[in-house]
Design a protein around this motif. Structure first.
Motif, PDB file in Angstrom:
ATOM      1  N   THR A 511       0.822  -1.201   0.000  1.00  0.00           N
ATOM      2  CA  THR A 511       0.000   0.000   0.000  1.00  0.00           C
ATOM      3  C   THR A 511       0.861   1.259   0.000  1.00  0.00           C
ATOM      4  N   THR A 514       5.382   3.133  -3.850  1.00  0.00           N
ATOM      5  CA  THR A 514       5.120   3.996  -5.005  1.00  0.00           C
ATOM      6  C   THR A 514       5.831   3.411  -6.214  1.00  0.00           C
ATOM      7  N   ARG A 568       1.210   0.236 -11.120  1.00  0.00           N
ATOM      8  CA  ARG A 568       0.130  -0.071 -10.183  1.00  0.00           C
ATOM      9  C   ARG A 568      -0.574  -1.366 -10.558  1.00  0.00           C
ATOM     10  N   SER A 615      -6.833  -2.274   1.393  1.00  0.00           N
ATOM     11  CA  SER A 615      -6.106  -1.003   1.388  1.00  0.00           C
ATOM     12  C   SER A 615      -5.164  -0.893   0.193  1.00  0.00           C
ATOM     13  N   TYR A 618      -7.329   0.507  -2.418  1.00  0.00           N
ATOM     14  CA  TYR A 618      -7.575   1.927  -2.181  1.00  0.00           C
ATOM     15  C   TYR A 618      -6.433   2.785  -2.720  1.00  0.00           C
ATOM     16  N   ARG A 619      -5.224   2.268  -2.647  1.00  0.00           N
ATOM     17  CA  ARG A 619      -4.049   3.051  -3.022  1.00  0.00           C
ATOM     18  C   ARG A 619      -3.707   2.932  -4.497  1.00  0.00           C
ATOM     19  N   HIS A 620      -3.911   1.760  -5.088  1.00  0.00           N
ATOM     20  CA  HIS A 620      -3.393   1.523  -6.437  1.00  0.00           C
ATOM     21  C   HIS A 620      -4.489   1.203  -7.457  1.00  0.00           C
ATOM     22  N   GLU A 648     -11.335   3.520   6.798  1.00  0.00           N
ATOM     23  CA  GLU A 648     -10.478   3.483   5.616  1.00  0.00           C
ATOM     24  C   GLU A 648     -11.282   3.708   4.337  1.00  0.00           C
ATOM     25  N   LYS A 652     -10.833   6.953   1.741  1.00  0.00           N
ATOM     26  CA  LYS A 652     -10.695   6.857   0.293  1.00  0.00           C
ATOM     27  C   LYS A 652     -11.720   7.737  -0.408  1.00  0.00           C
TER      28      LYS A 652
END
Length: 823
Positions: A511, A514, A568, A615, A618-620, A648, A652
Motif C-alpha cells: 500500500t 510507489t 500499479r 487497502s 484503495y491506493r493503487h 479506511e 478513500k
C-alpha cells in the motif's frame, strides 16, 4: 687400556650437544643415550694418545701410587655421571608422559571452543517439590498406621509406649464437633486430621492429669506433615491446610517456609486478600520473607475489581514494605510492571515506567535480562511516542549489553528491533536491520553457526520498518527469507511460519509503495491502432472482475520475480497472486498446487488481514473496484467489518476529488454510513455495559470524514445536519470533566507517600486518552470554505460557535486536571 673420563668434561660435552641447532629432544630416552655416547666420543677425541713407552708407564704407575685415592675418586665420578644420565632419562620419560597426557584431539578442541563461545544462560533453580502421587501415598500410609491406634486395635511394635498407653485409655473429651468436621470421610487427609486430633486430646488430657507438659508424641514426622499440607492445598481445602499447620505446631514439628508457602500461594492465586493477610498474621511468627512478600502483593493484584484500572492496593502494599526497609523481590516489580503494561491506558503505562525507575532507586539497582527486555519491548507499544521511544530503547539495550554485561537473548533482540522499526524514521529503521545482522553474525559457535536463530517475531519486526517507509524490495526479500528458513527447517529447530501479522505488514508495504512507472509518462507510437491503445490501458487498470482473487491460476498469472512491480497494475496482480495462496478455498484446487503453498498454511484470514488487502486497492486501483471489493469480499471471506474497515473506506472517499472516483465517492460513502452508525451504536452500548471503552478518536474520524465528503460534493445542508448530530451526541460540556484522579499519580512533596519517589514521566507528558469526540477547525475547514463562498453568515457563526465551544471545554478540562493534588 680403559680410560677414565672426568665428569666435568662429560658435562661440557653434553651442554655443547644440547646447545647445537637441531639437537634432539631430551624427552626421548633414546636421544639421551645417543647424546651420552656422542659426548664420550667428543671427550675421547680431545684426550692425548696413550703412552706406550715403559718409562712413561712407570711414571704413570708411580703417580697412581702417590695419589692413592685419585683412581677411586675418578671411578666414583664416573658412577655419579651414570646416575645423572639415568636421572635425566627418567625426567625425560616423565616429561614425555605429561606432554602426551595434555595433548588434545580435534573433538576435544571443538568441545572446548564450544564452551568458550557459548552464551551463558541463567538457570533458575527448580524447587525440589514432592509429586502429588508421593504425597498421597504418604498420607495413605499415615492413615493406615493411625487406624491401628483406634481403641479396638492392638498396638504394634512400631508404636511408642506412650501411644500404647494412650490408645487404651478413654478420652474424657467429647469429639462430636471434630467428628462432624473431620470425621470418617472418603478423603484420607480428613481421616488423618481427625485421628491426629483424637490422639492429641488424649495426650493433653493425660499430661494434665500427670501435671507434665512438653512430651512429644511421635504420630507424624515432619515429612508426613508437609505431605498432609500439600494434599489439603491440592484439594483446595484451605481450612484443612491451616488446621494441618496448627496440628504440626501442637505436635512440636517445625513448619519451615516450604511448608507454609503453598497455602499462601493458593490464597494469592485466587486473590483472597483477607485470607492472605489473616494467614500472615496468625501463622507466621517471623517477618515475611521475600517469597511471602511477593505472594502478599500478588493477592492484592489478583483481587483487582476492574481489569483496566491501576492496582492501587497492590502498589500500596509494595511501597509499605519499602518503608519497612524490606522491599519485595525483583520478580514482584516485574509482575506489577507487566500488569500495568497490559492495560490499554497511558496512565498505566506511565506508572509502569515510574515503578521501573523507582525500583532501581530504592530496591534493585540492577535489573535482570528479562526486565530489560520487557522495558525495551514497551518502547514499541502502540501507546508510545515513537519519535523518542526508539532512542530510549537503544539506551536500555546499550546499558544491558555493554554497561551491565548481560548476555542478549532472542527476545531482547526482537524487542529492540521492533522499537527501532516502529519509529518510522529511516535512520532507526536502518539501525533495526543492522541489529538483525549483528544478531546473526556476531554470535557464532565453534562450528560457525549463529546461536540466535530468527523467528517469526524477528521477521515481523523487520517488516514493520519496511512498511513504514514503503521499502518493497526489503519486504519481498524478508518474505523470501521466511519461506527459505521455513523450508530448511531441520530436525529439532524452531520453524519460522508466515503468520497473519507478517502478511498484514507485507500488504501494508504494498500500500505504501510507489511504483516507478506512471501512465502519464508513457508515450505510445503513432502507428499503434486504437485497439492497441485500449488494450494497453486495460492491462494497466484492472477491471472490477480482476480485483477478486481467482481459485484457479490464469495463464498470464503474475510471477514473484526479483524485480519489484513497476506499475500499479503489477502491484495489484502480485498482491492477488499472494492472496490466492492464503485463501481458505485455495487448498481445494489441485491445479494451483505448488511447493510454496505450505508456507502460507499458518495464515488465518481475519478482519485486519482483509482490511490490509483492500487497502492496496484503495491506493493503487480505482474507487469503483475498491467499492465492489468492500461490498463483497468480507462476506466471501467469512469475516465481519470493524471500525477500521469503515474509516479506511471513508478516507478513500474523502480523497477522491476528481474524475470518475469523485462521482462514485458520494454514493459509496452514503451507502456505508448507515452501517457505520449501527456499529457505533453497538460500541457505545458495549462501553456502557462495562466492556471495551469507546475509542473517541476513531468515532471522531469517521464523523468528520463524512462531513468532509458531503462538503466536497456540495451537500452543504446535509453536512450541517451531521455537525448538529455530532454536537447532540457528544455535547461540549461533557469534555470539561477530566478523568478520575488517582492519588498514586500525585506529585506533591511529602515526607512519605505510597507512590514512587523517582519518576520518569511528568503529568504534563501524559496524554489524555479519555477525551470524548470533539470537532476542531481542521475537521470542518472544507465546510467553512464552502459556507464563506456561499455567503451564509448565520451558518458560519454556528460553525464557529461549535468549534470554539469544544476548544473552551478542552481548555477547562486541562485546567481542572492540572489543579488536582495541588499542582
Amino acid at each position: 687400556m680403559s680410560r677414565t673420563l672426568p665428569v666435568a668434561l662429560l658435562d661440557i660435552a653434553l651442554t655443547q650437544c644440547l646447545g647445537r641447532a637441531g639437537a634432539p629432544s631430551i624427552r626421548n630416552p633414546a636421544n639421551i643415550r645417543m647424546m651420552h655416547q656422542a659426548a664420550l666420543a667428543a671427550v675421547t677425541d680431545t684426550l692425548p694418545p696413550p703412552m706406550s713407552h715403559p718409562q712413561a708407564f712407570g711414571r704413570l704407575k708411580a703417580r697412581k701410587v702417590r695419589r692413592g685415592t685419585l683412581a677411586v675418586r675418578t671411578a666414583l665420578s664416573s658412577t655419579e655421571l651414570q646416575k645423572r644420565v639415568q636421572a635425566l632419562e627418567v625426567a625425560g620419560a616423565i616429561e614425555e608422559s605429561s606432554v602426551d597426557a595434555q595433548s588434545y584431539s580435534e573433538e576435544q578442541l571443538v568441545s572446548i571452543y564450544e564452551d568458550l563461545l557459548s552464551i551463558p544462560t541463567e538457570e533458575s533453580p527448580t524447587p525440589q517439590l514432592t509429586s502429588r502421587e508421593q504425597d498421597l501415598n504418604a498420607v495413605n500410609a499415615v492413615d493406615l498406621r493411625l487406624l491401628e491406634s483406634e481403641p479396638d486395635a492392638q498396638p504394634t511394635q512400631n508404636h511408642s509406649p506412650l501411644l500404647a498407653v494412650l490408645q487404651l485409655s478413654r478420652s474424657p473429651i467429647s469429639l462430636a464437633e471434630q467428628q462432624t468436621k473431620y470425621g470418617p470421610s472418603p478423603e484420607p487427609y480428613k481421616r488423618v486430621l481427625w485421628r491426629v486430633e483424637c490422639l492429641l486430646q488424649r495426650l493433653e488430657a493425660a499430661q494434665a492429669r500427670a501435671g507434665t507438659a512438653g512430651v512429644s508424641l511421635g504420630v507424624l514426622t515432619a515429612a508426613e506433615g508437609e505431605a498432609l499440607v500439600r494434599v489439603c492445598v491440592d484439594a483446595e481445602d484451605f481450612e484443612a491446610a491451616e488446621y494441618s499447620l496448627s496440628l504440626m505446631k501442637r505436635l512440636g514439628l517445625s513448619t519451615p517456609e516450604p511448608v507454609v508457602n503453598p497455602v499462601l500461594e493458593a490464597y494469592a492465586s485466587k486473590g483472597l486478600v483477607f485470607e492472605t493477610e489473616q494467614f500472615l498474621t496468625n501463622v507466621l511468627t517471623a517477618p515475611p520473607t521475600e517469597t511471602q512478600r511477593h505472594l502478599h502483593v500478588k493477592a492484592h493484584l489478583r483481587a483487582a475489581a476492574a481489569p483496566e484500572t491501576i492496582p492501587e492496593s497492590a502498589l500500596s502494599v509494595l511501597h509499605h514494605y519499602e518503608s519497612q526497609h524490606a522491599p519485595a523481590p525483583m520478580n514482584t516489580y516485574t509482575m506489577l510492571i507487566t500488569n500495568l503494561f497490559s492495560k490499554h491506558s497511558v496512565i498505566a503505562r506511565a506508572q509502569a515506567w515510574d515503578i521501573f525507575t523507582h525500583m532501581r532507586y530504592v530496591a534493585h539497582p540492577n535489573p535482570d535480562a528479562f526486565l530489560y527486555t520487557m522495558m525495551i519491548r514497551a518502547c514499541a507499544s502502540p501507546f508510545a511516542s515513537y519519535r523518542g521511544e526508539a532512542e530510549r530503547a537503544l539506551d536500555l539495550w546499550t546499558e544491558m549489553t555493554v554497561d551491565k554485561g548481560l548476555p542478549p537473548t532472542v527476545g531482547a533482540y526482537n524487542a529492540v528491533i521492533l522499537a527501532c522499526a516502529r519509529s518510522g524514521e529511516l535512520s532507526y529503521i536502518n539501525e533495526a536491520f543492522r541489529l538483525a545482522k549483528q544478531m546473526l553474525d556476531a554470535h557464532r559457535d565453534a562450528h560457525g553457526s549463529s546461536q540466535f536463530r530468527p523467528n517469526s517475531k524477528t521477521f515481523c519486526a523487520l517488516l514493520e520498518g519496511a512498511k513504514r517507509v514503503g521499502d518493497l524490495n526489503r519486504a519481498r526479500w524478508i518474505l523470501a527469507e521466511m519461506v527459505r528458513v521455513g523450508e530448511s527447517d531441520g530436525a529439532g529447530r524452531a520453524s519460522v511460519h508466515i503468520t497473519e501479522e507478517a502478511m498484514m505488514h507485507l500488504l501494508h508495504t504494498y500500500t505504501a509503495y510507489t511504483p516507478p512507472f506512471r501512465r502519464g509518462i508513457a508515450v505510445f507510437k503513432q502507428a499503434d491502432s486504437d485497439l492497441d491503445v485500449s488494450a494497453a490501458s486495460s492491462s494497466i487498470l484492472p477491471s472490477s472482475d480482476a480485483s477478486l482473487p481467482e481459485l484457479a491460476p490464469e495463464p498470464n498469472q503474475a510471477s514473484f520475480t526479483h524485480l519489484p512491480p513497476q506499475s500499479r497494475a503489477e502491484v495489484i496482480a502480485e498482491v492477488q497472486s499472494l492472496f490466492r495462496r492464503i485463501h481458505p478455498l485455495a487448498a481445494k484446487s489441485t491445479a494451483s498446487s505448488s511447493r510454496y503453498d505450505d508456507a502460507f498454511a499458518n495464515v488465518t484470514v481475519s478482519t485486519r488481514l482483509v482490511n490490509s488487502y483492500i487497502s492496496v486497492f484503495y491506493r493503487h486501483s480505482s474507487l469503483r473496484t475498491s467499492m465492489d471489493l468492500f461490498n463483497e469480499f468480507f462476506e466471501k471471506m467469512g469475516v465481519e467489518r470493524n471500525a477500521r474497515s469503515y474509516t479506511e473506506a471513508l478516507t478513500k472517499c474523502a480523497m477522491s476529488k476528481q474524475g470518475a472516483d469523485k462521482d462514485t465517492a458520494l454514493g459509496f460513502a452514503t451507502s456505508i454510513w448507515d452501517r457505520w452508525l449501527s456499529l457505533e451504536r453497538d460500541m457505545r452500548e458495549d462501553a456502557n455495559r462495562g466492556g471495551k471503552a469507546l475509542d473517541g478518536r476513531i468515532v471522531e474520524r469517521a464523523r468528520t470524514l463524512m462531513i468532509r465528503v458531503l462538503a466536497i460534493h456540495g451537500k452543504i445542508d446535509e453536512a450541517l445536519d451531521h455537525v448538529r448530530a455530532f454536537v447532540q451526541d457528544f455535547p461540549p460540556p461533557a469534555i470539561r470533566t477530566p478523568r478520575p484522579w488517582t492519588t498514586i499519580r500525585g506529585t506533591r512533596t511529602v515526607l512519605f507517600a505510597p507512590r514512587p519517589l523517582v519518576r520518569t514521566t511528568t503529568p504534563v507528558e501524559i496524554p489524555d486518552d479519555t477525551v470524548p469526540p470533539l470537532l476542531t477547525f481542521g475537521d470542518v475547514d472544507v465546510l467553512h470554505h464552502r459556507l464563506v463562498a456561499l455567503g451564509r453568515g448565520k451558518d458560519i457563526g454556528y460553525l464557529k460557535w461549535v468549534v470554539k465551544s469544544y476548544e473552551g471545554a478542552l481548555r477547562t478540562r486541562r485546567e481542572k486536571a492540572m489543579k488536582k493534588d495541588g499542582n
